[in-house]
Design a protein around this motif. Structure first.
Motif, PDB file in Angstrom:
ATOM      1  N   LEU A   1      97.997 -21.916  89.665  1.00 17.32           N
ATOM      2  CA  LEU A   1      96.885 -21.163  89.098  1.00 17.32           C
ATOM      3  C   LEU A   1      95.598 -21.970  89.132  1.00 17.32           C
ATOM      4  CD1 LEU A   1      98.670 -19.694  85.947  1.00 17.32           C
ATOM      5  CD2 LEU A   1      98.073 -18.465  88.047  1.00 17.32           C
ATOM      6  N   LEU A   2      94.532 -21.298  89.501  1.00 19.70           N
ATOM      7  CA  LEU A   2      93.199 -21.897  89.510  1.00 19.70           C
ATOM      8  C   LEU A   2      92.293 -21.111  88.575  1.00 19.70           C
ATOM      9  CD1 LEU A   2      92.722 -22.410  93.362  1.00 19.70           C
ATOM     10  CD2 LEU A   2      93.485 -24.098  91.692  1.00 19.70           C
ATOM     11  N   THR A   3      91.337 -21.805  87.989  1.00 21.85           N
ATOM     12  CA  THR A   3      90.344 -21.134  87.162  1.00 21.85           C
ATOM     13  C   THR A   3      89.043 -21.925  87.223  1.00 21.85           C
ATOM     14  OG1 THR A   3      89.945 -20.108  85.009  1.00 21.85           O
ATOM     15  CG2 THR A   3      90.966 -22.287  84.993  1.00 21.85           C
ATOM     16  N   GLU A   4      88.055 -21.460  86.470  1.00 21.62           N
ATOM     17  CA  GLU A   4      86.746 -22.101  86.442  1.00 21.62           C
ATOM     18  C   GLU A   4      86.264 -22.130  84.996  1.00 21.62           C
ATOM     19  OE1 GLU A   4      83.451 -19.821  87.809  1.00 21.62           O
ATOM     20  OE2 GLU A   4      84.302 -17.934  87.107  1.00 21.62           O
TER      21      GLU A   4
ATOM     22  N   ARG B   1      84.758 -22.017  96.103  1.00 19.31           N
ATOM     23  CA  ARG B   1      85.876 -22.795  96.612  1.00 19.31           C
ATOM     24  C   ARG B   1      87.199 -22.269  96.060  1.00 19.31           C
ATOM     25  NH1 ARG B   1      86.989 -29.149  95.086  1.00 19.31           N
ATOM     26  NH2 ARG B   1      88.975 -29.377  96.182  1.00 19.31           N
ATOM     27  N   VAL B   2      87.199 -21.955  94.773  1.00 21.18           N
ATOM     28  CA  VAL B   2      88.398 -21.418  94.126  1.00 21.18           C
ATOM     29  C   VAL B   2      88.787 -20.089  94.770  1.00 21.18           C
ATOM     30  CG1 VAL B   2      89.302 -20.492  91.960  1.00 21.18           C
ATOM     31  CG2 VAL B   2      87.951 -22.593  91.940  1.00 21.18           C
ATOM     32  N   TYR B   3      87.816 -19.223  94.934  1.00 22.80           N
ATOM     33  CA  TYR B   3      88.041 -17.897  95.511  1.00 22.80           C
ATOM     34  C   TYR B   3      88.645 -18.008  96.911  1.00 22.80           C
ATOM     35  CZ  TYR B   3      86.901 -13.031  96.733  1.00 22.80           C
ATOM     36  OH  TYR B   3      86.962 -11.702  97.118  1.00 22.80           O
ATOM     37  N   LYS B   4      88.128 -18.918  97.703  1.00 22.85           N
ATOM     38  CA  LYS B   4      88.599 -19.104  99.077  1.00 22.85           C
ATOM     39  C   LYS B   4      90.055 -19.567  99.108  1.00 22.85           C
ATOM     40  CE  LYS B   4      87.063 -21.300 103.410  1.00 22.85           C
ATOM     41  NZ  LYS B   4      88.233 -22.112 103.773  1.00 22.85           N
ATOM     42  N   GLN B   5      90.431 -20.455  98.185  1.00 23.87           N
ATOM     43  CA  GLN B   5      91.797 -20.960  98.147  1.00 23.87           C
ATOM     44  C   GLN B   5      92.803 -19.860  97.847  1.00 23.87           C
ATOM     45  OE1 GLN B   5      90.900 -24.651  95.551  1.00 23.87           O
ATOM     46  NE2 GLN B   5      92.718 -25.221  96.700  1.00 23.87           N
ATOM     47  N   VAL B   6      92.446 -18.954  96.947  1.00 27.36           N
ATOM     48  CA  VAL B   6      93.366 -17.874  96.597  1.00 27.36           C
ATOM     49  C   VAL B   6      93.533 -16.902  97.757  1.00 27.36           C
ATOM     50  CG1 VAL B   6      93.872 -16.045  94.939  1.00 27.36           C
ATOM     51  CG2 VAL B   6      92.719 -18.112  94.186  1.00 27.36           C
ATOM     52  N   LEU B   7      92.494 -16.700  98.520  1.00 25.90           N
ATOM     53  CA  LEU B   7      92.582 -15.832  99.688  1.00 25.90           C
ATOM     54  C   LEU B   7      93.491 -16.424 100.766  1.00 25.90           C
ATOM     55  CD1 LEU B   7      88.904 -14.645 100.244  1.00 25.90           C
ATOM     56  CD2 LEU B   7      90.852 -13.197  99.649  1.00 25.90           C
TER      57      LEU B   7
ATOM     58  N   LYS C   1      95.845 -19.233 100.539  1.00 27.02           N
ATOM     59  CA  LYS C   1      97.092 -19.943 100.257  1.00 27.02           C
ATOM     60  C   LYS C   1      98.064 -19.079  99.464  1.00 27.02           C
ATOM     61  CE  LYS C   1      95.014 -24.557 100.326  1.00 27.02           C
ATOM     62  NZ  LYS C   1      94.855 -25.841  99.591  1.00 27.02           N
ATOM     63  N   ALA C   2      99.299 -19.005  99.971  1.00 22.30           N
ATOM     64  CA  ALA C   2     100.343 -18.267  99.274  1.00 22.30           C
ATOM     65  C   ALA C   2     100.705 -18.988  97.974  1.00 22.30           C
ATOM     66  CB  ALA C   2     101.572 -18.131 100.157  1.00 22.30           C
ATOM     67  N   ASP C   3     101.237 -18.230  97.016  1.00 18.88           N
ATOM     68  CA  ASP C   3     101.664 -18.770  95.719  1.00 18.88           C
ATOM     69  C   ASP C   3     100.512 -19.337  94.909  1.00 18.88           C
ATOM     70  OD1 ASP C   3     104.200 -18.053  96.458  1.00 18.88           O
ATOM     71  OD2 ASP C   3     104.806 -20.057  97.068  1.00 18.88           O
ATOM     72  N   VAL C   4      99.306 -18.825  95.146  1.00 21.52           N
ATOM     73  CA  VAL C   4      98.124 -19.264  94.403  1.00 21.52           C
ATOM     74  C   VAL C   4      97.515 -18.047  93.701  1.00 21.52           C
ATOM     75  CG1 VAL C   4      95.815 -20.274  94.547  1.00 21.52           C
ATOM     76  CG2 VAL C   4      97.661 -21.189  95.950  1.00 21.52           C
ATOM     77  N   GLY C   5      97.034 -18.262  92.484  1.00 24.16           N
ATOM     78  CA  GLY C   5      96.368 -17.202  91.741  1.00 24.16           C
ATOM     79  C   GLY C   5      95.137 -17.736  91.043  1.00 24.16           C
ATOM     80  N   VAL C   6      94.255 -16.838  90.633  1.00 21.35           N
ATOM     81  CA  VAL C   6      93.042 -17.239  89.928  1.00 21.35           C
ATOM     82  C   VAL C   6      92.789 -16.271  88.779  1.00 21.35           C
ATOM     83  CG1 VAL C   6      91.554 -15.891  91.470  1.00 21.35           C
ATOM     84  CG2 VAL C   6      90.591 -17.802  90.172  1.00 21.35           C
ATOM     85  N   PHE C   7      92.280 -16.806  87.686  1.00 16.86           N
ATOM     86  CA  PHE C   7      91.888 -15.959  86.562  1.00 16.86           C
ATOM     87  C   PHE C   7      90.643 -16.558  85.924  1.00 16.86           C
ATOM     88  CE2 PHE C   7      94.503 -19.258  84.660  1.00 16.86           C
ATOM     89  CZ  PHE C   7      93.877 -19.547  83.457  1.00 16.86           C
ATOM     90  N   VAL C   8      89.788 -15.731  85.287  1.00 19.52           N
ATOM     91  CA  VAL C   8      89.851 -14.292  85.322  1.00 19.52           C
ATOM     92  C   VAL C   8      88.892 -13.792  86.405  1.00 19.52           C
ATOM     93  CG1 VAL C   8      90.595 -13.776  82.964  1.00 19.52           C
ATOM     94  CG2 VAL C   8      88.197 -14.299  83.370  1.00 19.52           C
TER      95      VAL C   8
ATOM     96  N   TYR D   1      91.046  -9.697  85.341  1.00 14.15           N
ATOM     97  CA  TYR D   1      92.447  -9.763  85.728  1.00 14.15           C
ATOM     98  C   TYR D   1      92.844 -11.168  86.187  1.00 14.15           C
ATOM     99  CZ  TYR D   1      92.893  -4.633  85.935  1.00 14.15           C
ATOM    100  OH  TYR D   1      92.944  -3.297  85.625  1.00 14.15           O
ATOM    101  N   LEU D   2      94.147 -11.367  86.284  1.00 13.43           N
ATOM    102  CA  LEU D   2      94.725 -12.459  87.059  1.00 13.43           C
ATOM    103  C   LEU D   2      94.898 -11.923  88.470  1.00 13.43           C
ATOM    104  CD1 LEU D   2      96.372 -15.077  87.662  1.00 13.43           C
ATOM    105  CD2 LEU D   2      98.374 -13.878  86.745  1.00 13.43           C
ATOM    106  N   ALA D   3      94.277 -12.573  89.453  1.00  9.04           N
ATOM    107  CA  ALA D   3      94.383 -12.162  90.855  1.00  9.04           C
ATOM    108  C   ALA D   3      95.293 -13.142  91.584  1.00  9.04           C
ATOM    109  CB  ALA D   3      92.998 -12.134  91.510  1.00  9.04           C
TER     110      ALA D   3
END
Length: 249
Positions: free
Chosen positions: A30-33, A82-88, A90-97, A213-215
């Motif tokens: 999980l990634l966040t900001e 940078r966070v947004y790009k990683q979720v797009l 890499k598999a098994d990665v999520g970002v919130f909110v 949401y959690l994306a």
């Protein structure tokens, strides 16, 4: 010969069962900001891990994963792009909110909603500005957060905002007269302004309503999404989400 084959088959089945049991549980990264009061590093730093991250959404997401029995790592990074790009990628990665917009709908799998995020124009309390429509905001200097969905929305309406790397920078810009309006989320904008020592702001208008949401990466296991959504739904039905909001307000 038959005994040999039977023994071989039995050994193969046992090996398969042991190998399957030894496989690590599904883990989501999980990634966040820094987006107070939903997620933030405890000391306001632009990088943090696990226990050094707090906030309404952070607490809710932790409980979701605990109830679903899914392992995770949690990292706060900067900048958002940078966070947004990683979720797009890499598999098994999520970002919130994250705001769930039509443009983003097919890019991710979604769990939520976790909380509201009204879109507002804030101004200094002594500002004479009034707005009857979103288009009228184009007459003024509008500040927003670089890479944010609010910025994208304004640009689609032919409003080119002055963007900042951190949304809270816009509070100071308002007070110094560098911008006339701050396009931000509510309650996030007011919380960020208070952290900067800015309190004399007013809401000029509300121009959209979004849920947060959690994306998750679109290729993540569907079972993970289902388990997390069921956990969140149970928390909402039991009235627990309000408790997390009350903790920070």
């Amino acid at each position: 010969m038959f005994k040999f084959r039977a023994s071989f088959v039995l050994a193969a089945l046992l090996y398969s069962a042991v190998s399957w049991a030894a496989e690590p549980a599904h883990k989501v990264h999980l990634l966040t900001e820094n987006f107070p009061p939903y997620n933030m590093e405890k000391e306001g730093k632009n990088f943090g891990r696990d226990e050094n991250i707090e906030g309404i959404a952070t607490d809710i997401v932790r409980e979701m994963f605990h109830r679903a029995g899914i392992e995770y790592t949690l990292t706060l990074r900067f900048p958002w792009e940078r966070v947004y790009k990683q979720v797009l990628e890499k598999a098994d990665v999520g970002v919130f909110v994250m705001s769930r917009s039509p443009e983003r709908e097919e890019l991710f799998q979604w769990v939520g909603p976790i909380g509201p995020d009204d879109w507002v124009f804030l101004a200094r309390s002594d500002s004479p500005i009034t707005l009857q429509s979103l288009d009228e905001a184009g007459r003024y200097k509008v500040g927003s957060y670089r890479g944010d969905v609010i910025t994208e929305h304004l640009q689609k309406h032919a409003i080119e905002p002055i963007t900042a790397l951190r949304d809270q920078e816009n509070a100071g810009k308002l007070m110094r007269g560098e911008i006339d309006l701050w396009a931000t989320g509510d309650p996030a904008g007011r919380y960020l302004a208070a952290l900067e020592g800015v309190h004399n702001l007013k809401t000029v208008s509300r121009f959209n309503r979004a849920d947060l949401y959690l994306a998750l990466n679109k290729d993540i296991d569907d079972a993970v999404v289902i388990q997390l959504q069921e956990a969140l739904d149970a928390m909402r039905e039991q009235g627990e989400l309000e408790q997390y909001f009350n903790k920070y307000f």
